[in-house]
Design a protein around this motif. Structure first.
Motif, PDB file in Angstrom:
ATOM      1  N   ALA A 219      39.049  45.705  40.545  1.00 54.98           N
ATOM      2  CA  ALA A 219      39.064  45.398  41.975  1.00 54.98           C
ATOM      3  C   ALA A 219      38.386  44.064  42.273  1.00 54.98           C
ATOM      4  CB  ALA A 219      38.398  46.530  42.752  1.00 54.98           C
ATOM      5  N   GLU A 220      37.312  43.741  41.557  1.00 57.12           N
ATOM      6  CA  GLU A 220      36.595  42.483  41.800  1.00 57.12           C
ATOM      7  C   GLU A 220      37.469  41.287  41.462  1.00 57.12           C
ATOM      8  OE1 GLU A 220      33.815  41.641  43.270  1.00 57.12           O
ATOM      9  OE2 GLU A 220      33.626  43.754  43.846  1.00 57.12           O
ATOM     10  N   GLN A 221      38.232  41.391  40.372  1.00 54.00           N
ATOM     11  CA  GLN A 221      39.141  40.292  40.008  1.00 54.00           C
ATOM     12  C   GLN A 221      40.256  40.158  41.025  1.00 54.00           C
ATOM     13  OE1 GLN A 221      39.461  42.062  35.998  1.00 54.00           O
ATOM     14  NE2 GLN A 221      39.320  39.966  35.210  1.00 54.00           N
ATOM     15  N   TRP A 222      40.784  41.284  41.488  1.00 53.93           N
ATOM     16  CA  TRP A 222      41.797  41.253  42.558  1.00 53.93           C
ATOM     17  C   TRP A 222      41.229  40.599  43.810  1.00 53.93           C
ATOM     18  CZ3 TRP A 222      44.492  46.758  42.577  1.00 53.93           C
ATOM     19  CH2 TRP A 222      45.367  46.831  41.496  1.00 53.93           C
ATOM     20  N   ARG A 223      40.003  40.968  44.128  1.00 57.02           N
ATOM     21  CA  ARG A 223      39.366  40.434  45.336  1.00 57.02           C
ATOM     22  C   ARG A 223      39.135  38.931  45.212  1.00 57.02           C
ATOM     23  NH1 ARG A 223      35.905  44.057  45.460  1.00 57.02           N
ATOM     24  NH2 ARG A 223      37.005  45.517  46.823  1.00 57.02           N
ATOM     25  N   SER A 224      38.718  38.500  44.048  1.00 57.01           N
ATOM     26  CA  SER A 224      38.492  37.069  43.819  1.00 57.01           C
ATOM     27  C   SER A 224      39.788  36.278  43.921  1.00 57.01           C
ATOM     28  CB  SER A 224      37.859  36.844  42.441  1.00 57.01           C
ATOM     29  OG  SER A 224      36.623  37.513  42.337  1.00 57.01           O
ATOM     30  N   ALA A 225      40.862  36.882  43.429  1.00 56.30           N
ATOM     31  CA  ALA A 225      42.171  36.207  43.485  1.00 56.30           C
ATOM     32  C   ALA A 225      42.839  36.358  44.844  1.00 56.30           C
ATOM     33  CB  ALA A 225      43.081  36.775  42.400  1.00 56.30           C
ATOM     34  N   GLN A 226      42.185  37.115  45.766  1.00 53.72           N
ATOM     35  CA  GLN A 226      42.733  37.402  47.100  1.00 53.72           C
ATOM     36  C   GLN A 226      44.169  37.925  46.996  1.00 53.72           C
ATOM     37  OE1 GLN A 226      41.831  33.607  49.137  1.00 53.72           O
ATOM     38  NE2 GLN A 226      40.265  34.749  50.260  1.00 53.72           N
ATOM     39  N   LEU A 227      44.319  38.918  46.131  1.00 55.66           N
ATOM     40  CA  LEU A 227      45.619  39.528  45.884  1.00 55.66           C
ATOM     41  C   LEU A 227      46.193  40.127  47.168  1.00 55.66           C
ATOM     42  CD1 LEU A 227      47.536  40.302  43.457  1.00 55.66           C
ATOM     43  CD2 LEU A 227      46.416  42.537  43.531  1.00 55.66           C
ATOM     44  N   LEU A 228      47.474  39.901  47.401  1.00 57.12           N
ATOM     45  CA  LEU A 228      48.229  40.440  48.545  1.00 57.12           C
ATOM     46  C   LEU A 228      47.825  39.850  49.889  1.00 57.12           C
ATOM     47  CD1 LEU A 228      48.299  44.249  47.618  1.00 57.12           C
ATOM     48  CD2 LEU A 228      50.049  42.548  47.157  1.00 57.12           C
ATOM     49  N   SER A 229      46.982  38.830  49.889  1.00 58.67           N
ATOM     50  CA  SER A 229      46.534  38.246  51.155  1.00 58.67           C
ATOM     51  C   SER A 229      47.496  37.156  51.622  1.00 58.67           C
ATOM     52  CB  SER A 229      45.125  37.674  51.009  1.00 58.67           C
ATOM     53  OG  SER A 229      44.733  37.049  52.214  1.00 58.67           O
ATOM     54  N   LEU A 230      47.949  37.261  52.853  1.00 62.15           N
ATOM     55  CA  LEU A 230      48.826  36.240  53.439  1.00 62.15           C
ATOM     56  C   LEU A 230      48.036  35.171  54.174  1.00 62.15           C
ATOM     57  CD1 LEU A 230      51.683  38.449  54.953  1.00 62.15           C
ATOM     58  CD2 LEU A 230      51.667  37.260  52.772  1.00 62.15           C
ATOM     59  N   ILE A 231      46.786  35.498  54.535  1.00 67.58           N
ATOM     60  CA  ILE A 231      46.016  34.576  55.375  1.00 67.58           C
ATOM     61  C   ILE A 231      44.944  33.823  54.581  1.00 67.58           C
ATOM     62  CG2 ILE A 231      46.399  35.905  57.472  1.00 67.58           C
ATOM     63  CD1 ILE A 231      43.705  37.192  57.118  1.00 67.58           C
ATOM     64  N   SER A 232      44.901  34.042  53.280  1.00 69.72           N
ATOM     65  CA  SER A 232      43.903  33.343  52.472  1.00 69.72           C
ATOM     66  C   SER A 232      44.185  31.844  52.425  1.00 69.72           C
ATOM     67  CB  SER A 232      43.872  33.913  51.054  1.00 69.72           C
ATOM     68  OG  SER A 232      45.147  33.769  50.431  1.00 69.72           O
ATOM     69  N   ARG A 340      39.710  50.268  42.801  1.00 68.06           N
ATOM     70  CA  ARG A 340      41.011  49.650  43.092  1.00 68.06           C
ATOM     71  C   ARG A 340      41.629  50.264  44.349  1.00 68.06           C
ATOM     72  NH1 ARG A 340      44.418  47.414  38.098  1.00 68.06           N
ATOM     73  NH2 ARG A 340      45.449  49.439  38.061  1.00 68.06           N
ATOM     74  N   ARG A 341      41.462  51.577  44.513  1.00 71.27           N
ATOM     75  CA  ARG A 341      41.990  52.218  45.729  1.00 71.27           C
ATOM     76  C   ARG A 341      41.257  51.707  46.974  1.00 71.27           C
ATOM     77  NH1 ARG A 341      41.719  56.718  42.380  1.00 71.27           N
ATOM     78  NH2 ARG A 341      39.917  57.586  43.505  1.00 71.27           N
ATOM     79  N   GLN A 342      39.954  51.506  46.860  1.00 73.97           N
ATOM     80  CA  GLN A 342      39.197  50.962  47.982  1.00 73.97           C
ATOM     81  C   GLN A 342      39.680  49.558  48.337  1.00 73.97           C
ATOM     82  OE1 GLN A 342      35.113  51.156  46.750  1.00 73.97           O
ATOM     83  NE2 GLN A 342      34.972  53.381  46.969  1.00 73.97           N
ATOM     84  N   PHE A 343      39.932  48.738  47.318  1.00 77.12           N
ATOM     85  CA  PHE A 343      40.440  47.388  47.577  1.00 77.12           C
ATOM     86  C   PHE A 343      41.810  47.440  48.255  1.00 77.12           C
ATOM     87  CE2 PHE A 343      43.394  44.092  46.218  1.00 77.12           C
ATOM     88  CZ  PHE A 343      42.770  42.952  46.719  1.00 77.12           C
ATOM     89  N   LEU A 344      42.689  48.300  47.736  1.00 76.69           N
ATOM     90  CA  LEU A 344      44.052  48.375  48.284  1.00 76.69           C
ATOM     91  C   LEU A 344      44.051  48.838  49.729  1.00 76.69           C
ATOM     92  CD1 LEU A 344      46.043  49.795  45.242  1.00 76.69           C
ATOM     93  CD2 LEU A 344      46.266  47.529  46.255  1.00 76.69           C
ATOM     94  N   ARG A 345      43.137  49.727  50.091  1.00 75.90           N
ATOM     95  CA  ARG A 345      43.056  50.181  51.481  1.00 75.90           C
ATOM     96  C   ARG A 345      42.831  48.998  52.423  1.00 75.90           C
ATOM     97  NH1 ARG A 345      41.170  55.179  49.563  1.00 75.90           N
ATOM     98  NH2 ARG A 345      39.068  54.424  49.141  1.00 75.90           N
ATOM     99  N   VAL A 346      41.943  48.106  52.026  1.00 77.26           N
ATOM    100  CA  VAL A 346      41.635  46.944  52.873  1.00 77.26           C
ATOM    101  C   VAL A 346      42.750  45.905  52.806  1.00 77.26           C
ATOM    102  CG1 VAL A 346      39.994  45.063  53.262  1.00 77.26           C
ATOM    103  CG2 VAL A 346      39.160  47.326  52.591  1.00 77.26           C
ATOM    104  N   ALA A 347      43.179  45.584  51.587  1.00 77.73           N
ATOM    105  CA  ALA A 347      44.157  44.513  51.399  1.00 77.73           C
ATOM    106  C   ALA A 347      45.516  44.857  52.008  1.00 77.73           C
ATOM    107  CB  ALA A 347      44.317  44.212  49.917  1.00 77.73           C
TER     108      ALA A 347
END
Length: 1061
Positions: A219-232, A340-347
């Protein structure tokens, strides 16, 4: 192998067909396994005691069963051979299908090896995926075959019966029996068979390396890469989301795990010789404890692999790797996936919000939507299979997620977005294909150094197909079909992946990149729904129902998750995707499971919501009770006896200070939450859930969630109505026309139920607001059922007294004869009582209709005008069918009508006991006569005193007038008779009966004569068919005036002593 033979072998076509066929065979094996493991569905022959000796013999001798010389052991089989053949044919043919599938798979795998095909998921995606899918499907079929405990009995018994019936064994039995024996230890045999295929399999698996490593980031690597973010990166928001391997971006991680685990299990030789293979394998073992074979059948990864490798020489290091990986997985995988589920909920929530606000972004960013769906599905399925199978663990919290509903809800929301804005997606991608893809493809084709004729024809067809596309096709809603283009690309992948091909795909990666992009864009035009199923299907819940129910129960216990609870019934719609044409017998069972759980989830949500509504009502009642005068006595007493501060006595210990009404509204800080706050929050969340979607489909059924809530509220409110009306019929509650409400009569020593608080104008308006027109129609039908049940009993009483009533009708003006006839009537009090009950019900309905009219006028004022105009156009000369149709429309809007269409319909539906229309009409006429001559009996009842204050009687007999008028109108409308004529007859007979009461000398019989006389005027006021002139002709108005004077005088005399005192 030559290129010509590569064309002739049709590798792409065979992979496509065999994968679909294999899935059907796998489902059939699963179905047989489940059927035979349940005593309720198991073939009856396997449970019969008479068959025990035969079954033991078949199992022992299989497959070498000597049928002709074993009559002693196989006698029971011989007796039922025809029935056994009929029952076991489908089972036997399924096993034959496995054998034939096995033959075709090995033939194709050998052909692929001979062609020395090159597999790379990043280039020839379809070719590589189909190859790995076929291997996994075949392995799963064999493993499931070995898990069917009764496989020998099913095959052996069928063949015995076949030989007894036809004189020879089934042609397939010898090979089938041998195959079953070979796969008693399936993995050992499979590893031997797959040894020659190690090079091709390991090559295909190694192409997954970088993709699998990337997809296994935390999840931390996903968060760092701003995975699935359209506004990053706002400047790049409208840039198309592209990749060199589009399909790999949303490829299921669970599918890749299955490929890697089973692939290296079968071709384990490369694990000792290739370090990259070893790294990929270990990474896979560290992520999961179980992988799915099909549905709820799983493979315990570490145990199965360790058992196999322990039996092989030179694999001690690999066994150590397995144990180490297992310990790592047990310790870390649960928390890894939880994060990862926590990250996906937000993303995904952010992604859904942006796409919902700007649906135009679904064009360039469609890939993000499918990636989000795939990631969610992977995490949910991981949680489901581990929750179901991990029973003993030191960290149970790793396999339970109380917030899983939000993730399921987001998945459904993204699916709904894609479906809702499919035209936006199509408009974008058709332009992409026609204005970019085709130009790039054309340039790449022209720059190819070598291009054989067959490949040239295929690629030319790509260019010509894409060149003809235009935006008008989307505007005209044309149906697109690019399945031919995608199959040609699949063929081209196969042609360019063989060793001796003149054109090698791995030497022309640009061609692969643009074609993979074209495939994705074409799917956005014609296969968006299939893509949704591929990336977000959660039909796995159909086979993990216990886990599904537990997740739903956890959601209901978490207030913040209530709004997402609607996801559970929505997911029941996914279950249709797990059906297969090769196993049609599953369809009704899957359909029943789906509908049952969808209904149970919605019923529970509706129940929770209706409970919450009623709890809020109870809390509001408590708050209302605080305003009663009795609660201010203490305050008044303190104020009255107030002295100086010094002389005031200290409050007694143990006596709490009573809060004044309204104190609950004063908050010291925002963290204070009252019971009412919690209830309102829960109600808001539940209401959002129940109204999230208007309708959805489960198999062939259309589900309306809000109707479940309506039915629950209607049921609760109908119980309240029945309670109210029951008390009204027993005299505890009366209708007060003056107050326009039902009111409770005070009783000593009993706690008062304030009926007026639940039945006044505002409450009727609220009732109509909650139920709406359809709910009120349902309420009306419910009330009419009670009315018709009373009418049935009234008709019986009329029939019992028919002869006497006929005589009374002819001689009502002859006092002497009437004096002898009236005592012969039986059940006169019963008639009055039942008619009063009808009147109470109809009075309540009239009040409810008034509330509906006010609400309807407020919500739809533009409809009330036309409805009113239609009603005014109805005259006595209008055709009765037209009249009833107009009145039904008006009644649905709450407008009162001269003839009640609901009552007419209810009475019309009563089943007559073989009586003719003439007899029914006669009964209707005599019912009015019965009522008219029974009215004087009311004078003896002490409760029949007319109250000026209430504008009614304490025994509700003023409701008789509404019952008489409306029931008469309905009955004579059905018989197509003149209503006014029969009501005039009632007036005359009733007047004569009441006038004769004036000659009665018994004071008890004339106790409330004046009050009863007033009923005559109430009848006329209630009826649109009668006038005061008609009443004057048979009942002098002077008697009514005197009656009003006497009633008024008696009322004030009764109050005088209390006032004087």
């Amino acid at each position: 192998m030559s290129l010509t033979s590569a064309y002739q072998h049709k590798l792409a076509e065979k992979l496509t067909i065999l994968n679909d066929r294999g899935q059907g065979v796998l489902i059939r094996m699963y179905n047989i396994k489940k059927t035979c493991s349940d005593p309720k569905s198991k073939p009856p022959f396997l449970l019969e005691k008479s068959m025990e000796s035969s079954l033991k013999y078949i199992n022992k001798k299989f497959p070498s069963i000597d049928v002709r010389n074993s009559t002693q052991h196989l006698g029971p089989v011989h007796r039922e051979k025809a029935e056994i053949i009929r029952f076991l044919t489908s089972y036997y043919q399924s096993f034959v299908d496995v054998m034939e599938f096995r033959d075709h798979v090995y033939e194709l795998l050998n052909t692929i090896d001979a062609c020395q095909c090159h597999f790379d998921i990043n280039l020839n995606f379809d070719f590589t995926r189909s190859y790995l899918d076929l291997i996994v499907t075949y392995t799963s079929v064999i493993l499931l075959l070995s898990r069917i405990e009764d496989r020998r009995l099913l095959i052996g018994m069928y063949n015995c019966a076949h030989e007894m019936l036809h004189g020879h064994s089934d042609p397939s039995f010898a090979r089938l029996g041998q195959m079953v024996l070979e796969y008693d230890h399936p993995l050992k045999k499979l590893t031997e068979e797959f040894g020659p295929h190690t090079k091709a399999v390991s090559g295909a698996l190694l192409s997954l390396y970088f993709l699998f490593v990337r997809r296994n980031q935390g999840a931390e690597q996903w968060r760092s890469a701003q995975l699935l973010s359209l506004i990053s990166s706002p400047p790049a928001m409208i840039n198309p989301a592209n990749s060199d391997t589009m399909a790999c971006e949303y490829l299921s991680a669970e599918v890749m795990e299955r490929w890697i685990v089973i692939g290296f299990l079968l071709c384990h030789g490369c694990l000792n010789s290739n370090s990259q293979c070893q790294q990929l394998w270990k990474l896979c073992l560290q992520g999961s404890l179980y992988i799915t074979l099909i549905r709820d059948d799983v493979l315990q990864i570490h145990k199965v692999t360790e058992d196999l490798f322990s039996s092989l020489k030179g694999y001690s290091k690999r066994v150590a790797d397995i144990k180490e990986s297992k310990e790592y997985a047990i310790a870390n995988s649960g928390q890894f996936h939880c994060q990862r589920r926590q990250f996906l909920r937000v993303a995904v929530k952010e992604l859904e919000t942006v796409l919902n606000d700007e649906p135009g972004l679904l064009g360039p960013k469609a890939l993000f939507a499918f990636m989000a769906l795939s990631f969610i599905r992977d995490e949910v399925t991981w949680l489901v299979r581990h929750t179901e199978n991990v029973t003993k663990t030191k960290t149970p919290e790793d396999y339970a997620d109380s917030t899983i509903a939000e993730l399921l809800f987001l998945l459904e929301e993204v699916r709904a977005l894609v479906r809702r804005h499919i035209k936006v997606i199509q408009q974008y991608h058709i332009q992409y294909l026609a204005r970019f893809d085709v130009l790039v493809l054309s340039d790449i084709i022209q720059n190819l150094s070598v291009c054989p004729e067959e490949e040239s024809v295929i690629m030319s067809s790509f260019v010509s197909t894409l060149s003809t596309l235009s935006l008008k096709q989307v505007d005209n809603e044309e149906k697109f079909d690019f399945s031919g283009l995608r199959l040609d690309w699949f063929r081209l992948q196969a042609y360019t992946s063989v060793l001796k091909a003149p054109l090698h795909l791995h030497e022309n990666p640009d061609l692969a990149k643009i074609m993979n992009l074209i495939v994705f864009h074409s799917q956005m035009l014609d296969s968006a729904e299939k893509m949704l199923v591929e990336t977000s299907d959660l039909s796995v819940f159909c086979f993990h129902l216990r886990t599904f129910e537990k997740m739903f129960a956890m959601t209901l216990e978490e207030p913040s998750m209530l709004r997402y609870a609607i996801a559970f019934p929505l997911i029941c719609a996914h279950f249709v995707h797990c059906t297969h044409e090769m196993c049609p017998e599953e369809y009704p069972h899957l359909k029943n499971h789906s509908l049952h759980h969808c209904n149970s989830f919605l019923e529970e949500l509706a129940k929770q919501t209706s409970n919450c509504v009623l709890e809020i009502c109870a809390e509001q009642r408590k708050l209302s009770e605080q305003l009663l005068p009795k609660h201010c006595a203490t305050t008044i007493s303190k104020a009255k006896n107030k002295k100086s501060m010094k002389q005031r006595q200290a409050p007694r210990k143990g006596e709490p200070e009573r809060d004044k009404p309204g104190a609950e509204s004063h908050r010291k800080n925002r963290s204070l939450v009252t019971t009412m706050d919690k209830l309102h929050l829960n109600l808001t969340e539940l209401a959002l859930a129940m109204n999230h979607v208007y309708s959805f489909s489960v198999f062939e059924h259309t589900i309306f969630p809000s109707e479940y809530l309506s039915s629950h509220l209607e049921a609760r409110l109908n119980r309240y109505l029945e309670s109210l009306l029951r008390q009204a019929s027993s005299g505890v509650i009366i209708l007060s026309p003056a107050m326009q409400a039902f009111i409770s009569l005070p009783r000593d020593g009993e706690q008062n139920f304030s009926a007026e608080e639940f039945s006044d104008i505002s409450e009727m308006r609220a009732l109509a607001e909650i139920l709406g027109p359809y709910g009120m129609k349902f309420l009306s039908e419910n009330l009419m059922w009670h009315v018709t049940s009373q009418i049935v009993e009234l008709k019986k009483l009329v029939v019992e007294n028919m002869d006497i009533l006929v005589q009374i009708r002819s001689n009502f003006s002859k006092p002497d004869l009437m004096a002898s006839l009236l005592p012969q009537l039986m059940g006169a009090e019963n008639v009055l009582k039942r008619m009063t009950i009808i009147g109470v019900i109809l009075s309540f309905r009239a009040m409810a209709q008034e509330g509906l009219q006010e609400v309807f006028s407020s919500h739809c004022p533009f409809l009330m005008g036309p409805i009113g105009c239609l009603k005014e156009l109805v005259t006595p000369d209008t055709d009765i069918k037209v009249t009833l149709s107009v009145f039904e429309l008006a009644s649905a809007a709450g407008v009162s009508c001269d003839i009640d269409p609901a009552l007419v319909a209810a009475i019309a539906n009563l089943k007559a006991d073989n009586s003719s229309p003439e007899e029914e009409y006669k009964v209707a006429c005599l019912l009015l006569i019965f009522l008219a001559v029974s009215l004087p009996l009311l004078a003896t009842d002490p409760s029949s005193f007319y109250s000026i204050e209430k504008d009614g009687y304490n025994n509700n007999i003023h409701c008789l007038t509404k019952a008489i008028i409306q029931v008469s109108a309905a009955l004579f409308t059905l018989h197509n008779k003149n209503i006014e004529t029969h009501l005039k007859e009632f007036l005359v007979v009733a007047s004569v009966s009441l006038l004769q009461l004036g000659q009665e000398t018994d004071k008890l019989k004339t106790r409330n004569r004046e009050s009863i006389s007033l009923l005559m005027r109430l009848v006329v006021e209630e009826s649109p068919f009668l006038t005061l002139d008609m009443l004057e002709s048979c009942f002098p108005y002077v008697l009514l005036r005197n009656a009003y004077r006497e009633v008024s005088r008696a009322f004030y005399l009764n109050r005088l002593p209390a006032s004087t005192h």
